[in-house]
Design an enzyme around this catalytic site. Structure first.
Site, PDB file in Angstrom:
ATOM      1  N   LYS A 129       0.849  -1.195   0.000  1.00  0.00           N
ATOM      2  CA  LYS A 129       0.000   0.000   0.000  1.00  0.00           C
ATOM      3  C   LYS A 129       0.879   1.237   0.000  1.00  0.00           C
ATOM      4  O   LYS A 129       1.996   1.151   0.513  1.00  0.00           O
ATOM      5  CB  LYS A 129      -0.953   0.036   1.181  1.00  0.00           C
ATOM      6  CG  LYS A 129      -0.402  -0.262   2.573  1.00  0.00           C
ATOM      7  CD  LYS A 129       0.716   0.488   3.196  1.00  0.00           C
ATOM      8  CE  LYS A 129       0.735   1.967   3.339  1.00  0.00           C
ATOM      9  NZ  LYS A 129       1.967   2.495   4.011  1.00  0.00           N
ATOM     10  N   TYR A 214      -4.703   4.111   5.515  1.00  0.00           N
ATOM     11  CA  TYR A 214      -5.349   3.218   6.498  1.00  0.00           C
ATOM     12  C   TYR A 214      -6.662   3.825   6.986  1.00  0.00           C
ATOM     13  O   TYR A 214      -7.631   3.111   7.228  1.00  0.00           O
ATOM     14  CB  TYR A 214      -4.442   3.000   7.715  1.00  0.00           C
ATOM     15  CG  TYR A 214      -3.247   2.124   7.461  1.00  0.00           C
ATOM     16  CD1 TYR A 214      -3.331   0.740   7.616  1.00  0.00           C
ATOM     17  CD2 TYR A 214      -2.028   2.660   7.077  1.00  0.00           C
ATOM     18  CE1 TYR A 214      -2.232  -0.070   7.388  1.00  0.00           C
ATOM     19  CE2 TYR A 214      -0.925   1.860   6.842  1.00  0.00           C
ATOM     20  CZ  TYR A 214      -1.031   0.496   7.002  1.00  0.00           C
ATOM     21  OH  TYR A 214       0.057  -0.297   6.774  1.00  0.00           O
TER      22      TYR A 214
HETATM   23  P1  NAD Z   1      12.259   1.724   3.034  1.00  0.00           P
HETATM   24  O1  NAD Z   1      12.771   3.073   2.700  1.00  0.00           O
HETATM   25  O2  NAD Z   1      12.666   1.145   4.334  1.00  0.00           O
HETATM   26  O3  NAD Z   1      12.646   0.690   1.882  1.00  0.00           O
HETATM   27  C1  NAD Z   1      12.549   1.013   0.522  1.00  0.00           C
HETATM   28  C2  NAD Z   1      13.400   0.048  -0.279  1.00  0.00           C
HETATM   29  O4  NAD Z   1      13.351   0.436  -1.655  1.00  0.00           O
HETATM   30  C3  NAD Z   1      14.880   0.062   0.132  1.00  0.00           C
HETATM   31  O5  NAD Z   1      15.378  -1.238   0.109  1.00  0.00           O
HETATM   32  C4  NAD Z   1      15.553   0.896  -0.969  1.00  0.00           C
HETATM   33  O6  NAD Z   1      16.901   0.528  -1.178  1.00  0.00           O
HETATM   34  C5  NAD Z   1      14.695   0.523  -2.164  1.00  0.00           C
HETATM   35  N1  NAD Z   1      14.743   1.521  -3.237  1.00  0.00           N
HETATM   36  C6  NAD Z   1      14.917   1.234  -4.542  1.00  0.00           C
HETATM   37  N2  NAD Z   1      14.935   2.352  -5.269  1.00  0.00           N
HETATM   38  C7  NAD Z   1      14.789   3.377  -4.426  1.00  0.00           C
HETATM   39  C8  NAD Z   1      14.753   4.792  -4.581  1.00  0.00           C
HETATM   40  N3  NAD Z   1      14.838   5.366  -5.784  1.00  0.00           N
HETATM   41  N4  NAD Z   1      14.601   5.539  -3.483  1.00  0.00           N
HETATM   42  C9  NAD Z   1      14.465   4.999  -2.258  1.00  0.00           C
HETATM   43  N5  NAD Z   1      14.494   3.645  -2.042  1.00  0.00           N
HETATM   44  C10 NAD Z   1      14.655   2.854  -3.117  1.00  0.00           C
HETATM   45  O7  NAD Z   1      10.666   1.797   2.914  1.00  0.00           O
HETATM   46  P2  NAD Z   1       9.614   0.805   3.580  1.00  0.00           P
HETATM   47  O8  NAD Z   1       9.136   1.398   4.860  1.00  0.00           O
HETATM   48  O9  NAD Z   1      10.129  -0.563   3.592  1.00  0.00           O
HETATM   49  O10 NAD Z   1       8.386   0.960   2.540  1.00  0.00           O
HETATM   50  C11 NAD Z   1       8.344   0.248   1.312  1.00  0.00           C
HETATM   51  C12 NAD Z   1       6.876   0.082   0.889  1.00  0.00           C
HETATM   52  O11 NAD Z   1       6.205  -0.678   1.870  1.00  0.00           O
HETATM   53  C13 NAD Z   1       6.109   1.388   0.755  1.00  0.00           C
HETATM   54  O12 NAD Z   1       5.213   1.307  -0.308  1.00  0.00           O
HETATM   55  C14 NAD Z   1       5.349   1.496   2.063  1.00  0.00           C
HETATM   56  O13 NAD Z   1       4.141   2.233   1.967  1.00  0.00           O
HETATM   57  C15 NAD Z   1       5.081   0.041   2.364  1.00  0.00           C
HETATM   58  N6  NAD Z   1       4.942  -0.241   3.807  1.00  0.00           N
HETATM   59  C16 NAD Z   1       3.867  -0.961   4.213  1.00  0.00           C
HETATM   60  C17 NAD Z   1       3.702  -1.253   5.557  1.00  0.00           C
HETATM   61  C18 NAD Z   1       2.503  -2.068   6.008  1.00  0.00           C
HETATM   62  O14 NAD Z   1       2.280  -2.182   7.204  1.00  0.00           O
HETATM   63  N7  NAD Z   1       1.753  -2.639   5.091  1.00  0.00           N
HETATM   64  C19 NAD Z   1       4.635  -0.807   6.485  1.00  0.00           C
HETATM   65  C20 NAD Z   1       5.743  -0.093   6.028  1.00  0.00           C
HETATM   66  C21 NAD Z   1       5.887   0.184   4.680  1.00  0.00           C
END
Ligand code: NAD
Length: 359
Positions: A129, A214
């Protein structure tokens, strides 16, 4: 203040356990092989550990742009070299029979590209999401999965856990009568200007896209209805931190066909997380209502007592069990699209100051 979302959500993970919900007799001969795309915080801390208890799927592949992460994950999760991809050679995954499902966990602005590529590779898709950063992108993602004859699910983990299922049941069974009013809000402090969540091209917006989704989703499952109109107001007290295209705080209100109304807040300025549902003859109040749990709540009848579960384990098994058993997806692309439509309408309403009709 630094981004503390990770700590905020992480606190609860350790105490959550999965409930076994299938008998041994129902277990599949072969678990579906899942590849995670994007090994950031959510994939590392929440999704990967879930596979210890999943009964319908296992972690078999990874897609990462960081070779050092590939090395760590390879050792930790026993992932063979042939199942490790980067963003450039990702399309080769089409030839890999170990991988049945691709789970896109990248920044929001990258969901569209990678879902399209996963579908083209003939893999079932799970996408985090918010589904994408525009309605057009969502529609293209759904069309691509349809053409490729693969399933598409959005990672709405709450739809697979019992507190949220009770909120949905109350909308359907009307124990307390019709829903009159919903208040759902989610926010946390984020002031790091370099974070991808603060870059419109990657995030699609501010807290609305990240956690406001959410609150939108909750208003829909708490009423069991689709909103017919939205009004919204955006407030910026720190324009130096929150650039154009990144709202700091947003308030919005919705009307539903039954006459129910709702009010919401999302913000990067403060912690906030609750769901209130006012029915004709009672009410429900949850806080926390949306994080990894333990969730907590009460209704007019008393405390909500449900098992403490690991959301991501139940979601992965829910989705993969449905794929194996050829059942419809419980959180399909349509579910993600509806929320994105509402969020886009809220952005428009905040910008124009006018009510935006949704039907
Ligand atoms: P994060 O920043 O921790 O991770 C992002 C990942 O994408 C990293 O591994 C990064 O290296 C990679 N990436 C590749 N290209 C990139 C770029 N151009 N810029 C930045 N990062 C890049 O983020 P996250 O918190 O893991 O979130 C990732 C996804 O998961 C999002 O869509 C977020 O909304 C979703 N999310 C969902 C939940 C849930 O409870 N369902 C919780 C957290 C995050």
């Amino acid at each position: 203040m630094k981004n503390t979302r990770r700590d905020f959500l992480k606190t609860f993970v350790a105490s959550s356990v999965a409930i076994p919900f299938v008998s041994q007799a129902c277990l599949p001969e072969k678990k579906l092989g899942v590849a995670l795309v994007g090994l950031g915080s959510y994939a590392t801390n929440n999704l990967a550990p879930s596979f210890v208890n999943t009964q319908f799927c296992r972690l078999v592949g990874i897609v990462t742009g960081t070779p050092a992460k590939a090395e760590t994950w390879k050792k930790k999760y026993d992932i063979p070299d042939k199942n490790i991809y980067n963003y450039q050679n990702f399309d080769e995954i089409s030839k890999n029979p170990d991988i049945d499902v691709v789970y896109v966990v990248l920044p929001n602005g990258m969901h569209h590209e990678f879902v399209l590529r996963a579908a083209k590779a003939g893999k079932h898709v799970i996408c985090e999401k918010p589904m994408a950063i525009s309605v057009k992108e969502c529609e293209e993602m759904m069309a691509a999965c349809k053409v490729a004859k693969v399933t598409l699910s959005i990672g709405y983990r709450l739809h697979y856990e019992p507190f949220t299922n009770e909120v949905m049941r109350l909308a359907k069974d009307k124990d307390f009568g019709k829903v009159a009013f919903v208040e759902s809000s989610f926010g946390f402090p984020l002031r790091d200007k370099k974070a991808w969540r603060m870059i419109p091209k990657l995030s699609g917006g501010g807290p609305m896209m990240d956690v406001g989704v959410y609150a939108v989703n909750a208003a829909r499952y708490a009423t069991g209805e689709e909103p017919i109109s939205v009004t919204a107001q955006a407030v910026k007290t720190h324009p130096d931190i929150y650039v154009e295209g990144i709202e700091e705080t947003m308030f919005w209100q919705m009307k539903f066909p039954s006459g129910a109304i709702s009010n919401h807040t999302t913000t990067y300025n403060s912690y906030l997380q609750r769901l209130y549902v006012g029915y004709e003859n009672g009410n429900l109040e949850m806080s926390p209502a949306f994080d990894y749990g333990p969730l907590k709540g009460k209704t007019s009848k008393g405390e909500m007592k449900f098992p403490i579960v690991h959301h991501q384990t139940l979601m992965l098994d829910g989705i993969c069990g449905d794929i194996i058993n050829n059942r419809p997806m419980r959180t399909p692309g349509e579910e993600g699209l509806r929320d994105v439509k509402i969020m886009m309408a809220a952005f428009e309403a905040a910008k124009t100051g006018k009510k935006v009709k949704l039907v």
